[in-house]
Design an enzyme around this catalytic site. Sequence first.
Site, PDB file in Angstrom:
ATOM      1  N   ASP A   2       0.908  -1.298   0.049  1.00  0.00           N
ATOM      2  CA  ASP A   2       0.044   0.124  -0.092  1.00  0.00           C
ATOM      3  C   ASP A   2       0.875   1.310  -0.064  1.00  0.00           C
ATOM      4  O   ASP A   2       2.035   1.436   0.666  1.00  0.00           O
ATOM      5  CB  ASP A   2      -0.822   0.032   1.282  1.00  0.00           C
ATOM      6  CG  ASP A   2      -2.263   0.696   0.880  1.00  0.00           C
ATOM      7  OD1 ASP A   2      -2.338   1.270  -0.041  1.00  0.00           O
ATOM      8  OD2 ASP A   2      -2.845   0.826   2.031  1.00  0.00           O
ATOM      9  N   HIS A  19       2.710   3.217  -8.855  1.00  0.00           N
ATOM     10  CA  HIS A  19       2.589   1.389  -9.165  1.00  0.00           C
ATOM     11  C   HIS A  19       3.809   1.003  -9.890  1.00  0.00           C
ATOM     12  O   HIS A  19       4.447   0.011  -9.382  1.00  0.00           O
ATOM     13  CB  HIS A  19       1.147   1.158  -9.898  1.00  0.00           C
ATOM     14  CG  HIS A  19       0.123   1.424  -9.227  1.00  0.00           C
ATOM     15  ND1 HIS A  19      -0.073   1.194  -7.911  1.00  0.00           N
ATOM     16  CD2 HIS A  19      -1.027   1.975  -9.628  1.00  0.00           C
ATOM     17  CE1 HIS A  19      -1.324   1.695  -7.527  1.00  0.00           C
ATOM     18  NE2 HIS A  19      -1.832   2.224  -8.587  1.00  0.00           N
ATOM     19  N   GLU A  49     -11.670  -5.966  -4.526  1.00  0.00           N
ATOM     20  CA  GLU A  49     -12.469  -4.708  -4.399  1.00  0.00           C
ATOM     21  C   GLU A  49     -11.688  -3.675  -5.266  1.00  0.00           C
ATOM     22  O   GLU A  49     -12.199  -2.787  -5.434  1.00  0.00           O
ATOM     23  CB  GLU A  49     -12.202  -4.261  -2.975  1.00  0.00           C
ATOM     24  CG  GLU A  49     -13.198  -4.939  -1.999  1.00  0.00           C
ATOM     25  CD  GLU A  49     -12.581  -6.316  -1.705  1.00  0.00           C
ATOM     26  OE1 GLU A  49     -11.428  -6.594  -1.436  1.00  0.00           O
ATOM     27  OE2 GLU A  49     -13.336  -7.157  -1.460  1.00  0.00           O
ATOM     28  N   LEU A 113      13.079 -18.931  -3.088  1.00  0.00           N
ATOM     29  CA  LEU A 113      11.707 -18.427  -2.373  1.00  0.00           C
ATOM     30  C   LEU A 113      10.667 -18.658  -2.953  1.00  0.00           C
ATOM     31  O   LEU A 113      10.611 -18.690  -4.328  1.00  0.00           O
ATOM     32  CB  LEU A 113      12.145 -16.804  -2.159  1.00  0.00           C
ATOM     33  CG  LEU A 113      10.918 -15.883  -1.365  1.00  0.00           C
ATOM     34  CD1 LEU A 113      11.588 -14.929  -0.644  1.00  0.00           C
ATOM     35  CD2 LEU A 113      10.032 -15.489  -2.448  1.00  0.00           C
ATOM     36  N   ILE A 173      -6.548  -5.322   7.670  1.00  0.00           N
ATOM     37  CA  ILE A 173      -6.097  -6.396   7.004  1.00  0.00           C
ATOM     38  C   ILE A 173      -6.503  -6.446   5.500  1.00  0.00           C
ATOM     39  O   ILE A 173      -6.117  -7.019   4.634  1.00  0.00           O
ATOM     40  CB  ILE A 173      -6.508  -7.869   7.718  1.00  0.00           C
ATOM     41  CG1 ILE A 173      -5.526  -8.036   8.864  1.00  0.00           C
ATOM     42  CG2 ILE A 173      -6.252  -8.988   6.984  1.00  0.00           C
ATOM     43  CD1 ILE A 173      -5.873  -9.138   9.845  1.00  0.00           C
TER      44      ILE A 173
HETATM   45  C1  FPP Z   1      -1.880  -0.047  -3.431  1.00  0.00           C
HETATM   46  O1  FPP Z   1      -1.410   1.165  -3.359  1.00  0.00           O
HETATM   47  C2  FPP Z   1      -1.225  -0.827  -4.322  1.00  0.00           C
HETATM   48  C3  FPP Z   1      -1.931  -1.495  -5.504  1.00  0.00           C
HETATM   49  C4  FPP Z   1      -3.389  -1.276  -5.691  1.00  0.00           C
HETATM   50  C5  FPP Z   1      -1.134  -1.953  -6.629  1.00  0.00           C
HETATM   51  C6  FPP Z   1      -0.167  -2.916  -6.050  1.00  0.00           C
HETATM   52  C7  FPP Z   1       0.487  -3.566  -7.478  1.00  0.00           C
HETATM   53  C8  FPP Z   1       1.648  -3.397  -7.824  1.00  0.00           C
HETATM   54  C9  FPP Z   1       2.994  -3.002  -7.274  1.00  0.00           C
HETATM   55  C10 FPP Z   1       2.039  -4.199  -9.011  1.00  0.00           C
HETATM   56  C11 FPP Z   1       2.506  -5.537  -8.756  1.00  0.00           C
HETATM   57  C12 FPP Z   1       2.931  -6.379  -9.870  1.00  0.00           C
HETATM   58  C13 FPP Z   1       3.192  -7.487 -10.201  1.00  0.00           C
HETATM   59  C14 FPP Z   1       3.963  -7.916 -11.278  1.00  0.00           C
HETATM   60  C15 FPP Z   1       3.160  -8.459  -9.123  1.00  0.00           C
HETATM   61  P1  FPP Z   1      -2.591   2.333  -3.493  1.00  0.00           P
HETATM   62  O2  FPP Z   1      -2.756   2.642  -4.948  1.00  0.00           O
HETATM   63  O3  FPP Z   1      -3.703   1.935  -2.587  1.00  0.00           O
HETATM   64  O4  FPP Z   1      -1.702   3.412  -2.770  1.00  0.00           O
HETATM   65  P2  FPP Z   1      -2.450   4.871  -2.126  1.00  0.00           P
HETATM   66  O5  FPP Z   1      -2.956   4.270  -0.698  1.00  0.00           O
HETATM   67  O6  FPP Z   1      -1.362   5.768  -1.585  1.00  0.00           O
HETATM   68  O7  FPP Z   1      -3.568   5.331  -2.803  1.00  0.00           O
END
Ligand code: FPP
Length: 228
Positions: A2, A19, A49, A113, A173
Amino acid sequence: MDGNGRWAQQRYMPRFFGHKAGVDALVKAVNLFADRGVEYLSVFAFSSENWKRPYDEVSGLMGLVLVAVSKYITKMAADGIRIRIVGDRSRVSDRLLAAWDEAERLTADNRRLHLTVAFNYGGRWDVTQACQKAMADGVKAADLTEEVLAQYMAFHFAPDPDLFIRTGGEMRISNYMLWQSAYTELYFTECLWPDFDAVQIDRALAAFAGRDRRFGSIPAAQTLSAGD
Ligand code: FPP
């Protein structure tokens, strides 16, 4: 993982930039955890969600994952990482599913891993789909023990998690590994995911090392009777 969006906004950049940085942080974190002896790592990449987000962000994330798989899969395979993807595959595009299958196939023999990427996943979805599969298999209600149900869950191949890390400052969570985290130690940090580096990992592991894990029991010393 997050905090990607806020990390980008702090830099006056679009959320997608965060991202992208999140993927880079993940690739580094996988090796850092492996170097510290962690054998199973799972990450919440897209929740059931997350479809509620604006169309552009959802499609951007899908595209990013596709690019990330092709960009990093050779390195991950060479680093001894075994990749699995869990979640509801029904709304995922055929292209993405093909990339998942390829990533799982290419890394199937690796053991350094085990990385599980939860995508279109939710803890409640997992419990529900496990019950559905068990019923479809004809498991009788009286035979549906915790152990039997666990075999039908998305994370059936992995031990229950020891440590749950949530970055980004929220203290919940959010529907992740609900069944499996019954006795998991929770660790919350303000650190935004793209900044989650070696220092942050060591901090989380040190906090975990200081926890007293009793799994519902009482401290060992108190279980000894007088004279033992
Ligand atoms: C939450 O941060 C993050 C996500 C919803 C996306 C996480 C996905 C990746 C990092 C890509 C993963 C890629 C692979 C190949 C596994 P947020 O957008 O909710 O951040 P905020 O709380 O600051 O708005």
